[in-house]
Design a protein around this motif. Structure first.
Motif, PDB file in Angstrom:
ATOM      1  N   ASN A   1     -10.346  -0.818  31.905  1.00 24.00           N
ATOM      2  CA  ASN A   1      -9.695  -1.500  33.018  1.00 24.00           C
ATOM      3  C   ASN A   1      -9.617  -0.517  34.190  1.00 24.00           C
ATOM      4  O   ASN A   1      -8.865   0.457  34.159  1.00 24.00           O
ATOM      5  CB  ASN A   1      -8.308  -1.982  32.578  1.00 24.00           C
TER       6      ASN A   1
ATOM      7  N   ALA B   1      -6.290  -0.097  37.157  1.00 18.24           N
ATOM      8  CA  ALA B   1      -5.414  -0.953  36.332  1.00 18.24           C
ATOM      9  C   ALA B   1      -3.988  -1.048  36.862  1.00 18.24           C
ATOM     10  O   ALA B   1      -3.267  -1.989  36.533  1.00 18.24           O
ATOM     11  CB  ALA B   1      -5.389  -0.421  34.898  1.00 18.24           C
TER      12      ALA B   1
ATOM     13  N   PHE C   1      -9.114   1.578  27.597  1.00 12.42           N
ATOM     14  CA  PHE C   1      -8.984   2.642  28.605  1.00 12.42           C
ATOM     15  C   PHE C   1      -8.492   2.045  29.922  1.00 12.42           C
ATOM     16  O   PHE C   1      -8.907   0.948  30.302  1.00 12.42           O
ATOM     17  CB  PHE C   1     -10.353   3.281  28.911  1.00 12.42           C
ATOM     18  N   GLU C   2      -7.673   2.800  30.598  1.00 14.37           N
ATOM     19  CA  GLU C   2      -7.296   2.427  31.968  1.00 14.37           C
ATOM     20  C   GLU C   2      -7.576   3.606  32.886  1.00 14.37           C
ATOM     21  O   GLU C   2      -7.404   4.763  32.486  1.00 14.37           O
ATOM     22  CB  GLU C   2      -5.803   2.111  32.058  1.00 14.37           C
TER      23      GLU C   2
ATOM     24  N   ASP D   1      -6.810   4.838  37.043  1.00 13.39           N
ATOM     25  CA  ASP D   1      -6.270   4.605  38.396  1.00 13.39           C
ATOM     26  C   ASP D   1      -6.098   5.968  39.049  1.00 13.39           C
ATOM     27  O   ASP D   1      -6.311   7.019  38.416  1.00 13.39           O
ATOM     28  CB  ASP D   1      -4.939   3.824  38.347  1.00 13.39           C
TER      29      ASP D   1
ATOM     30  N   VAL E   1      -1.106   6.855  37.931  1.00 12.56           N
ATOM     31  CA  VAL E   1      -1.056   7.133  36.485  1.00 12.56           C
ATOM     32  C   VAL E   1       0.219   7.919  36.142  1.00 12.56           C
ATOM     33  O   VAL E   1       0.893   7.632  35.154  1.00 12.56           O
ATOM     34  CB  VAL E   1      -2.338   7.881  36.044  1.00 12.56           C
TER      35      VAL E   1
ATOM     36  N   LYS F   1       3.009   5.533  35.943  1.00 11.07           N
ATOM     37  CA  LYS F   1       2.943   4.678  34.752  1.00 11.07           C
ATOM     38  C   LYS F   1       3.341   5.471  33.506  1.00 11.07           C
ATOM     39  O   LYS F   1       4.106   5.000  32.667  1.00 11.07           O
ATOM     40  CB  LYS F   1       1.522   4.111  34.609  1.00 11.07           C
ATOM     41  N   LEU F   2       2.835   6.698  33.426  1.00  9.29           N
ATOM     42  CA  LEU F   2       3.139   7.524  32.248  1.00  9.29           C
ATOM     43  C   LEU F   2       4.626   7.850  32.173  1.00  9.29           C
ATOM     44  O   LEU F   2       5.190   7.943  31.077  1.00  9.29           O
ATOM     45  CB  LEU F   2       2.317   8.819  32.271  1.00  9.29           C
TER      46      LEU F   2
ATOM     47  N   ASP G   1      -3.805  10.234  26.079  1.00 14.16           N
ATOM     48  CA  ASP G   1      -4.909   9.898  25.186  1.00 14.16           C
ATOM     49  C   ASP G   1      -4.381   9.707  23.780  1.00 14.16           C
ATOM     50  O   ASP G   1      -3.724  10.588  23.231  1.00 14.16           O
ATOM     51  CB  ASP G   1      -6.000  10.982  25.223  1.00 14.16           C
TER      52      ASP G   1
ATOM     53  N   TYR H   1      -5.603   3.877  22.872  1.00 16.02           N
ATOM     54  CA  TYR H   1      -5.257   3.636  24.278  1.00 16.02           C
ATOM     55  C   TYR H   1      -5.344   4.939  25.062  1.00 16.02           C
ATOM     56  O   TYR H   1      -4.785   5.954  24.640  1.00 16.02           O
ATOM     57  CB  TYR H   1      -3.824   3.083  24.313  1.00 16.02           C
TER      58      TYR H   1
ATOM     59  N   ILE I   1      -5.031   6.439  29.204  1.00 16.27           N
ATOM     60  CA  ILE I   1      -4.778   6.183  30.630  1.00 16.27           C
ATOM     61  C   ILE I   1      -5.213   7.436  31.387  1.00 16.27           C
ATOM     62  O   ILE I   1      -4.720   8.535  31.116  1.00 16.27           O
ATOM     63  CB  ILE I   1      -3.288   5.886  30.918  1.00 16.27           C
TER      64      ILE I   1
END
Ligand SMILES: C[S@@+](CC[C@H](N)C(=O)[O-])C[C@H]1O[C@@H](n2cnc3c(N)ncnc32)[C@H](O)[C@@H]1O
Length: 333
Positions: free
Chosen positions: A95, A98, A118-119, A121, A126, A129-130, A160, A164, A166
């Motif tokens: 994505n 994302a 996987f995403e 951005d 990121v 988001k994290l 990682d 999933y 990111i």
């Protein structure tokens, strides 16, 4: 007609940035997630995860905006599920751009996760988001559950895990993107679905063409889903462009958003073997009757024309290469 246009509203971006030129583009992440959260809050679709990434908007979003987001999420999700069904989930999903997308968690809930999701951005997005994932067990637990090893790698711009990843990267820097994906065990041999939901329009036509070419060359069996603007040459399109420009957000790729034909042509001329495109009014009108009645009962929409106008300015495109034995070419909305 143009006089009755409600101007599309866009919220400002709050984060500061290393590269100020991209500030407005990053701000669109906030805008998309706020709109999605608002639509979820009044029952358009079920997503218990989005509330952990973004605040609830104080102002009501217009019904046509909410229905537009519903059609967008529904359309993209139908195509993702078709790909997962054809590949029996033996595949990977990338994505790209994302933002705060929650598809990973929703697929897990439906037992539909690919081998790896996987995403990508911008690093700043990121990091944000994290931060949410790290401190919210509701988001973190499902990732840990699927991760058989002791340690889960989360740092500023990267998560990682087994199923999933990111990744913080710029989609215009393809060598860096590829290197980071490979470090997270992206497997070029697996059937691969790439998604860009309202992303390519922020790149120049040359940059998006390079990304599409890279994707087509990197995977033997692949599908690409792109959602973004179309029919941008008319008055409504011009208002959208002006609104965004006022927020320092340039639709650098708007040239490719002229028509469904120009959208398909970009895919076909950059290594994809089949390409299809429909405008979002078509997606909306093909909703199952029960679903259409359900969402139409949520809010009163006084001007159907507004909805039509908006929906005709967005489209869903998909392309494939290889994978005839899996039936990828037969996937349709
Ligand atoms: C309109 S938002 C859409 C987010 C998400 N796809 C969704 O639909 O909810 C566009 C996203 O693309 C990301 N993006 C745009 N250009 C990018 C680039 N060159 N590299 C990485 N991310 C990019 C932005 O940061 C933002 O998160």
């Amino acid at each position: 007609m143009a006089a009755s246009l409600r101007r599309p509203s866009f919220s400002a971006c709050s984060s500061s940035s290393a590269d100020p030129d991209d500030e407005g583009v990053r701000g669109t992440c906030e805008d998309a997630s706020i709109c999605k959260r608002f639509a979820v809050s009044i029952g358009y679709w079920h997503d218990p995860y989005i509330q952990h990434f973004v605040r609830l908007s104080k102002e009501r979003k217009a019904p046509e905006i909410n229905r537009g987001y519903f059609a967008r999420v529904h359309g993209v999700s139908q195509l993702i599920k078709a790909f997962l069904q054809k590949t029996e989930c033996h595949c990977q999903i990338l994505n790209l751009g994302a933002g705060m997308d929650t598809t990973f968690w929703r697929l897990k809930d439906e037992d539909l996760l690919p081998s790896k999701y996987f995403e990508v951005d911008f690093p700043m997005i990121v990091t944000r988001k994290l931060h949410s994932i790290k401190y919210k067990p509701f988001l973190l637990q499902p990732i840990i559950e699927l991760h058989s090893e002791d340690t889960l790698q989360i740092d500023g711009h990267l998560l990682d895990s087994k199923r999933y990843a990111i990744i913080g990267a710029d989609l215009r820097d393809l060598p860096d993107l590829e290197e980071k994906l490979k470090k997270c065990n992206m497997n070029p041999q697996l059937p691969t679905l790439l998604i860009t939901e309202c992303v390519l329009v922020y790149m120049t036509p040359e940059q998006s063409a390079n990304l599409l070419k890279w994707a087509a060359n990197s995977f033997e069996t692949a599908m690409f889903i792109n959602y973004e603007q179309v029919n941008m040459d008319d008055r409504f399109g011009q208002i959208m462009i002006e609104n965004l420009r006022r927020r320092q957000c340039d639709l650098a790729g708007v040239e490719t958003c002229k028509s469904l034909e120009s959208q398909k042509e970009r895919l076909l001329s950059n290594g994809w073997e089949t390409a299809s495109a429909v405008n979002m009014m078509e997606v909306y009108s093909r909703l199952p009757q029960a679903e259409a009645s359900r969402i139409e009962s949520l809010e009163f929409l006084d001007e159907m024309e507004l909805l039509e106008q908006l929906m005709k300015h967005y489209c869903l495109c998909w392309a494939s290469k290889g994978g005839s034995e899996l039936g990828l070419k037969e996937i349709t909305y």
